[in-house]
Design a protein around this motif. Structure first.
Motif, PDB file in Angstrom:
ATOM      1  N   GLU A   1       0.834  -1.209   0.000  1.00  0.00           N
ATOM      2  CA  GLU A   1       0.000   0.000   0.000  1.00  0.00           C
ATOM      3  C   GLU A   1       0.871   1.263   0.000  1.00  0.00           C
ATOM      4  N   PRO A   2       1.766   1.423  -0.972  1.00  0.00           N
ATOM      5  CA  PRO A   2       2.727   2.525  -0.901  1.00  0.00           C
ATOM      6  C   PRO A   2       2.154   3.896  -1.191  1.00  0.00           C
ATOM      7  N   VAL A   3       0.932   3.980  -1.772  1.00  0.00           N
ATOM      8  CA  VAL A   3       0.386   5.297  -2.127  1.00  0.00           C
ATOM      9  C   VAL A   3      -0.992   5.548  -1.539  1.00  0.00           C
ATOM     10  N   SER A   4      -1.494   4.649  -0.685  1.00  0.00           N
ATOM     11  CA  SER A   4      -2.872   4.786  -0.206  1.00  0.00           C
ATOM     12  C   SER A   4      -3.072   6.006   0.676  1.00  0.00           C
ATOM     13  N   ALA A   5      -2.000   6.481   1.342  1.00  0.00           N
ATOM     14  CA  ALA A   5      -2.137   7.623   2.240  1.00  0.00           C
ATOM     15  C   ALA A   5      -1.838   8.950   1.550  1.00  0.00           C
ATOM     16  N   LEU A   6      -1.620   8.926   0.221  1.00  0.00           N
ATOM     17  CA  LEU A   6      -1.200  10.124  -0.500  1.00  0.00           C
ATOM     18  C   LEU A   6      -2.324  10.652  -1.374  1.00  0.00           C
ATOM     19  N   ASP A   7      -2.357  11.991  -1.555  1.00  0.00           N
ATOM     20  CA  ASP A   7      -3.360  12.561  -2.446  1.00  0.00           C
ATOM     21  C   ASP A   7      -3.013  12.244  -3.900  1.00  0.00           C
ATOM     22  N   VAL A   8      -3.973  12.480  -4.810  1.00  0.00           N
ATOM     23  CA  VAL A   8      -3.857  11.931  -6.163  1.00  0.00           C
ATOM     24  C   VAL A   8      -2.662  12.466  -6.935  1.00  0.00           C
TER      25      VAL A   8
END
Length: 528
Positions: free
Chosen positions: A439-446
């Motif tokens: 889940e390397p990008v789940s906490a980042l905005d688009v």
């Protein structure tokens, strides 16, 4: 719009004299839902916290008003505010595991919320209300679960408990800050439907803060776009997401991964023919035999050099357990993992397989400098002397798009996207051949998400990395993957080329995951 319940006029917030929110205006009626979107640092979460006067230390409202049914919360004395906060306006926080008290049962926490504004309501009446609230948010066997602790619930159930706490006093306004960020598609859809039902049936005004425009499209009737603490545009969701006027809104929409868009993995790299990593019959069990829990059940996988394999599945399907088994954190109960045909050693034995963690905030030690963090694998695997490690750290930071001087700074000085770049640099330090991205990008905005995805693609092209990409966002997974494997209850139920799995799923479980993906209004209407 129903009768107006919340009116925000010229709201401004500062931290240490530095303005972070400036002149925010919006109105919200009973039964109406407003989505607030923007990149990290845009001021959306600060605005949400300011509505309830819950700003962290150093933050203060420097101008404007927050009127709840005509009463200005920004001007209320603290005792009067406590009588309103939680009773008439309530908040649903992003991370239920850190927001719920781990040493108190769910029943005890609900009871505390009910006692806070419930006067001298009898204990039996409070207990009945607690059961009613858990029933309302869809917790099975509500009466029996009151004695359970937060860790005994799934991620989606914990978020439902957070919603139950917020609903304890039938608040007129609910503020939900990233309520579905870490949830898989099916659980996410359940939470969104629950919020939509509460909004529709109970007339509760709803404010949803999110970086996921699909979530906003399926939950909210109006949209407010923020950047650098200011409102750039606002209006009906359908209008703003189909015909945005501001270039920033247009850029946000352009960065959203679309499930219907074909995989771009083939343009990034060409996988080798012979498998690099082979997983055979991998199983992981927990607990004694009579009460054994199976996390992984006879998993078979192959990963080729230069290939990205996407791994998807619900919470509890075994995705993270598999990731930790591959890097040696968990010893498998059965089966084997082969790298270049040889058994992969336990943790610390080989640097060939490295892990990129989900949360760039909690995965970096705040007591260490960035240079010390990136050098950790080099020290653990005894690679190079001090001067060589220093040079390697500088090279890695530049490789992931940061300046070499970042090595002297603390993680807290960097944004979420920059911290994830630091985590990737750390994983690359011992020159692995396999990168496991959990889940390397789940906490980042688009927009930041797109930058990190492009970084991973570039590194794969340059270094020939094999990547296992674990995520709950199927649009992102299709975009980055050559192949996709679907994990359900510890078993691989389907695998194949990314485009085929998404467009023509063969297993009903895969089809259900795809059906639950939030989409923009160009392809579907709002749940409302």
């Amino acid at each position: 719009m129903g009768a107006e319940v919340l009116r925000v006029r010229g709201l401004s917030v500062a931290f240490g004299g530095r303005a972070v929110v400036r002149g925010v205006d919006f109105a919200l009626g009973a039964g109406e839902s407003l989505g607030i979107v923007g990149e990290s640092g845009s001021g959306k979460s600060t605005t949400a916290l300011a509505l309830l006067r819950m700003l962290p230390g150093g933050g203060e409202i420097t101008g404007g008003s927050v009127e709840l049914a005509g009463q200005d919360l920004a001007a209320l004395p603290e005792p009067a505010l406590r009588a309103v906060r939680g009773r008439r306006i309530a908040m649903i926080f992003q991370d239920p595991m850190s927001s719920l008290n781990p040493v108190l049962t769910v029943g005890r926490q609900l009871d505390e919320a009910l006692r806070a504004h419930g006067g001298r309501r009898p204990r039996a009446e409070r207990a009945a209300r607690a059961v009613e609230l858990l029933d309302l948010v869809g917790i099975p066997g509500a009466a029996e679960r009151l004695g359970d602790f937060p860790h005994q619930f799934s991620g989606g159930q914990r978020q439902r408990i957070m919603i139950a706490l917020a609903l304890a006093h039938d608040a007129e306004v609910l503020v939900a800050d990233e309520p579905t960020t870490a949830l898989d598609p099916t659980v996410q859809r359940q939470i969104l439907r629950l919020l939509a039902r509460i909004n529709r049936e109970r007339g509760t005004a709803l404010v949803v803060i999110s970086h996921d425009l699909g979530v906003i499209a399926e939950t909210c009737s109006r949209l407010l776009v923020m950047r650098d603490g200011e409102v750039l545009e606002q209006g009906p969701v359908q209008l703003l997401l189909t015909d945005p006027q501001h270039p920033y809104t247009q850029a946000l929409l352009a960065a959203v991964p679309r499930l219907e868009a074909p995989s771009r993995a083939a343009a990034n790299s060409t996988p080798g023919r012979e498998p690099l990593l082979v997983v055979r019959g991998l199983a992981k069990h927990y607990g004694p035999r009579r009460r054994r829990t199976t996390a992984l059940d006879s998993v078979d996988l192959e990963l080729h050099p230069g290939e990205t394999l996407g791994l998807v599945g619900e919470s509890g399907s075994g995705k993270s357990t598999l990731a930790r088994a591959l890097v040696g954190v968990h010893a498998p109960s059965a089966g084997e993992v082969l790298l270049r045909g040889e058994p992969l050693g336990r943790a610390g034995a080989r640097p060939d397989v490295q892990l990129v963690f989900q949360d760039p905030y909690s995965s970096l030690n705040p007591r260490l400098t960035v240079g010390q963090i990136v050098a950790e694998p080099l020290i653990a695997h005894r690679l190079g002397d001090r001067a060589q490690r220093r040079a390697r750290v500088a090279q890695l930071l530049e490789q992931v798009g940061l300046e070499a001087s970042a090595a002297e700074r603390s993680p807290r000085e960097f944004s979420g996207g920059q911290r994830q770049r630091i985590g990737i640099a750390r994983a690359l330090a011992p020159e692995p051949s396999v990168l496991v991205c959990d889940e390397p990008v789940s906490a980042l905005d688009v927009s930041v998400q797109a930058q990190v995805i492009e970084l991973l693609a570039r590194l794969q092209r340059e270094l020939g990395l094999a990547v296992l990409f674990i995520a709950h966002d199927l649009a992102v997974v299709r975009q980055v993957s050559h192949r996709i494997a679907v994990l359900h209850q510890g078993r691989i139920v389907e695998s194949g080329p990314a485009d085929r799995v998404v467009t023509a799923p063969e297993h009903p479980y895969t089809a259900s995951l795809l059906a639950a993906v939030p989409t923009l209004p160009t392809t579907t209407g709002s749940l409302l």
